[in-house]
Design an enzyme around this catalytic site. Structure first.
Site, PDB file in Angstrom:
ATOM      1  N   ARG A  40      25.178  11.105  15.389  1.00 34.87           N
ATOM      2  CA  ARG A  40      25.375  12.476  14.943  1.00 34.87           C
ATOM      3  C   ARG A  40      24.348  13.359  15.622  1.00 34.87           C
ATOM      4  O   ARG A  40      23.161  13.086  15.582  1.00 34.87           O
ATOM      5  CB  ARG A  40      25.184  12.558  13.424  1.00 34.87           C
ATOM      6  CG  ARG A  40      26.299  11.913  12.615  1.00 34.87           C
ATOM      7  CD  ARG A  40      25.917  11.884  11.138  1.00 34.87           C
ATOM      8  NE  ARG A  40      25.360  13.163  10.699  1.00 34.87           N
ATOM      9  CZ  ARG A  40      26.096  14.219  10.368  1.00 34.87           C
ATOM     10  NH1 ARG A  40      27.400  14.156  10.441  1.00 34.87           N
ATOM     11  NH2 ARG A  40      25.519  15.326   9.973  1.00 34.87           N
ATOM     12  N   ASP A  60     -17.313  -8.379   4.674  1.00 35.70           N
ATOM     13  CA  ASP A  60     -16.064  -8.140   5.408  1.00 35.70           C
ATOM     14  C   ASP A  60     -16.154  -8.266   6.911  1.00 35.70           C
ATOM     15  O   ASP A  60     -15.172  -8.576   7.565  1.00 35.70           O
ATOM     16  CB  ASP A  60     -15.535  -6.736   5.088  1.00 35.70           C
ATOM     17  CG  ASP A  60     -16.212  -5.675   5.925  1.00 35.70           C
ATOM     18  OD1 ASP A  60     -17.447  -5.564   5.852  1.00 35.70           O
ATOM     19  OD2 ASP A  60     -15.515  -4.963   6.661  1.00 35.70           O
ATOM     20  N   ASP A 108     -22.044  -7.102   0.616  1.00 28.38           N
ATOM     21  CA  ASP A 108     -22.152  -6.219   1.776  1.00 28.38           C
ATOM     22  C   ASP A 108     -21.815  -4.806   1.281  1.00 28.38           C
ATOM     23  O   ASP A 108     -21.337  -4.628   0.156  1.00 28.38           O
ATOM     24  CB  ASP A 108     -21.172  -6.693   2.856  1.00 28.38           C
ATOM     25  CG  ASP A 108     -21.206  -5.802   4.087  1.00 28.38           C
ATOM     26  OD1 ASP A 108     -22.285  -5.297   4.418  1.00 28.38           O
ATOM     27  OD2 ASP A 108     -20.142  -5.611   4.704  1.00 28.38           O
TER      28      ASP A 108
END
Length: 735
Positions: free
Chosen positions: A250, A638, A436
């Protein structure tokens, strides 16, 4: 959307096709083919997006109705980019493969999409994402890095929860079925005879494309015009039969199909006017659908197949043409921008924008010797009949299963067992907490100074340290000033700054400098190198704050015992490239002269004395307990300074390269070298469950760390309210 749906025998029918296809075909399809629409007020996009979302939602609901544990869901193409994410939200362990049949654009184009993040995050719900060509997969991985900030490589993306495999699967056709139809129908033979009689004595060049600007029909006609101009001997000897079927997309209000049709009609009229006659037109243009008989008859009688798409994913015409030419050996001229160009190496590759180059390719194809044509075609035919759609299905499923197997057996770190954590916490008398800071208590942000602890974090830490049985430490790479400013008021909290260079013990205000006797003259040499790379790493400008030297895409943070080069504001890929060069430069110069080491963190490099690390602080804190070792240890971190990652040792797992440090200078490794009972130790990494880690457990994001602390504090409702179902049954050792 429900108003437009009808159900019959459990199936759902969406009646208003134009409504739910609008976003996919007005926004995604053009952009994925490097076509950006004119500026608008975004009203239409805002109207289309909810319907696109609901379309994907309807598919998800229907799949969930029939899904059984262990089922594999394969999702196809750009209409359903959100479906993997929607399914993953409802069924975290579902197996999903996704394949995109169209091209995937570079990040410069995808950034133009308002809903770019939602689209990327939606498709990242899959376990594996397949593309037609390597360039498409490379663009996808790059977009995930540049737009979402996720780590990525050529083989996958580490999203918020897991590693998503990214691979290349050039799709094929059912060559056996095509050959049976093309050579087993008498009607096709009759139509071939009619075409040959109609164009007797002429070379037939065939093109069959959908009518949209990405198919390059206008470029093809312009090249054919140049061919007739450059090679006049072919003016009455070659005919281009071009079939353009109406586009299935379309086109809304931009009238792009109408513009393309008008342009094609103009070119056809011009060429036939210049080089045609009353008895012959060199271009035969048929703007219509072809029947299957007519289509295969045309492919079989062709002397040359000409495909000039300017951007394409899977192009089945090129593959079907090869099968239909098994006796005639007609050369295939194929655009280098087609998704099948990378697979069909023996075709004549052309740049559709190079009009003269395409004209030369047409002449070359028409004048090939029979031996050359047969040799070229035999290679193409072997590829097409070997790499079929059946083979594609088998390869896709096998690769998906391999990725799932590798993921399950080797990479996944289990989610933290909060029931076991809480049970051991309540039984214990001597507890040690090691946290941490960046990426653990607070999310990683582009501006490090903005990563400040929330009231929720401070409140939970204060509650945790109020229990006399708890020894709580924050061991960070941050400097003393930052930790004092945001956590210094918690007197019972132990603090370690600059990865162990400075220590402030609980209930004291004095910082102890553990590097006091170390010669810091090395900083001048390191600063000179870091400035060199700072000036050459482009990005956004930074503001001058305290000890931070402001530069463009990177900046230098001067600490008392360390120097950190941050490149978070640089282009993600260029920043990593510069960091690798900078690290190599440092390691081949100043680290040989001084006892210092270079550590890679989250978008930063830190240079510090070699004996300074979080692992040594961890070991010291545990040794202070003496014979009465702690019976509960929660260690959460981490990044690579917690994992001890460095370039000194490499190993390979599940097809991916990871790095690990052989030293004991990290928190998790230090815990493993102690005599503590492993049942009492909970080492937790923050991030994707798929990342290589020495930790035994994982949490997805810092918010989960805070909610875990809240759980131990008995503060239900803080952070994530979810908690183990049997928490009430766990005995509490508190009086």
């Amino acid at each position: 959307m429900l108003d437009d749906a009808e159900g019959f025998n459990g199936d759902t029918y969406l009646k208003d096709q134009g409504r739910w296809r609008s976003y996919a075909e007005q926004e995604l399809y053009p952009l994925f083919h490097y076509k950006v629409h004119e500026p608008t007020d975004s009203r239409a996009e805002r109207k289309w997006w909810p319907d696109y979302y609901r379309l994907n939602q309807k598919f998800a609901e229907r799949i969930l109705e029939i899904y059984k544990l262990g089922d594999i869901v394969i999702i196809h193409d750009y209409h359903l980019l959100l479906l993997p994410g929607l399914l993953r939200q409802r069924l975290p362990c579902i197996y999903i493969g996704f394949f995109l049949h169209v091209p995937f654009p570079s990040s410069e184009f995808l950034r133009c999409l308002i809903r770019r993040k939602e689209v990327l995050e939606g498709v990242l719900g899959a376990n594996m994402i397949g593309f037609q060509s390597y360039s498409h997969s490379r663009h996808f991985s790059s977009c995930c890095t540049r737009i979402l900030g996720y780590d990525s490589s050529a083989t996958g993306v580490v999203a918020c929860r897991t590693r998503v495999a990214v691979d290349v699967f050039p799709i094929g056709i059912d060559s056996t079925a095509v050959e049976q139809i093309a050579y087993g129908d008498a009607n096709i033979e009759e139509k071939m005879a009619v075409i040959r009689e109609l164009y007797a004595g002429k070379k037939i060049i065939v093109g069959r494309d959908r009518l949209d600007s990405m198919r390059g029909v206008a470029q093809k006609l312009m090249a054919f015009e140049a061919f007739l101009e450059e090679y006049p001997e072919w003016r009455d000897m070659a005919v281009l039969i071009q079939v353009t079927s109406p586009g299935s997309l379309r086109d809304g209000n931009d009238h792009s199909e109408e513009k393309t049709q008008n342009r094609v009609s103009e070119l056809v009229a011009r060429i036939n006017g210049l080089y045609g006659s009353l008895s012959f037109s060199p271009v035969q243009h048929y703007p219509q659908y072809l029947s299957k008989d007519e289509y295969f008859a045309l492919l079989r009688v062709a002397d040359v197949g000409l495909i000039t798409s300017v951007r394409d994913g899977m192009n089945t015409t090129s593959l079907e043409y090869v099968v239909c030419q098994k006796d005639h050996y007609g050369p295939l001229i194929l655009s280098e921008f087609s998704g099948t160009a990378g697979s069909l190496n023996s075709a004549v590759h052309i740049n559709p924008w190079d009009t003269r180059g395409v004209a030369e390719a047409i002449h070359h194809a028409l004048t090939m010797s029979p031996e050359e044509k047969q040799a070229q075609h035999s290679k193409l035919y072997k590829h097409v009949t070997t790499n079929t759609v059946q083979e594609w299905c088998s390869n896709f499923l096998n690769r998906l299963l391999t990725n799932l197997s590798s993921f399950n057996q080797f990479i996944t770190t289990p989610a933290l067992d909060k029931s076991a954590l809480l049970a051991q916490y309540r039984r214990s008398k001597r507890r040690l907490f090691l946290f941490d800071y960046d990426g653990t208590l607070t999310p990683i942000v582009r501006d490090p100074s903005a990563a400040t602890p929330t009231d929720q974090i401070i409140r939970n830490l204060k509650t945790l340290v109020s229990d006399p049985r708890n020894a709580v430490w924050v061991i960070s790479g941050r400097d003393q000033t930052f930790l004092n400013q945001w956590m210094g008021d918690i007197s019972e909290l132990g603090l370690s700054a600059e990865h162990g260079s400075f220590v402030r013990h609980p209930r004291t205000k004095r910082w102890v400098n553990l590097t006091e006797k170390f010669d810091m003259s090395w900083q001048a040499d390191v600063m000179e190198i870091l400035r060199h790379y700072t000036e050459r790493t482009q990005g956004a400008h930074m503001f001058l704050q305290n000890s931070i030297l402001t530069m463009k895409g990177s900046f230098i943070e001067r600490k008392r015992c360390a120097l950190t080069w941050h490149y978070r504001r640089a282009d993600p890929e260029y920043g990593v490239f510069q960091a690798l060069k900078c690290r190599k430069h440092l390691e081949t110069t100043v680290t040989r002269k001084w006892e210092i080491e270079v550590m890679a963190g989250k978008a930063n490099l830190e240079v510090r004395p070699a004996f300074v690390n979080k692992g040594e602080i961890t070991k010291t804190l545990i040794e202070k307990y003496g014979d009465e070792a702690p019976d509960f240890v929660l260690c959460v971190g981490d990044d690579s300074t917690d994992e001890g990652m460095s370039c000194s040792h490499h190993f390979k797992m599940a097809g991916q390269h990871y790095e690990a440090n052989q030293s004991t200078s990290d928190m998790f490794r230090s815990l493993r070298t102690t005599n503590l009972s492993q049942e009492h130790v909970f080492s937790v990494t923050v991030g994707a469950s798929s990342k290589m880690t020495l930790a035994s457990w994982h949490l997805v994001e810092p918010a989960d760390v805070v909610s875990t602390i809240a759980l131990l504090n008995g503060m239900v409702g803080e952070g994530d309210p979810a908690q183990p179902a049997d928490v009430s049954k766990i005995p509490d050792s508190r009086p």
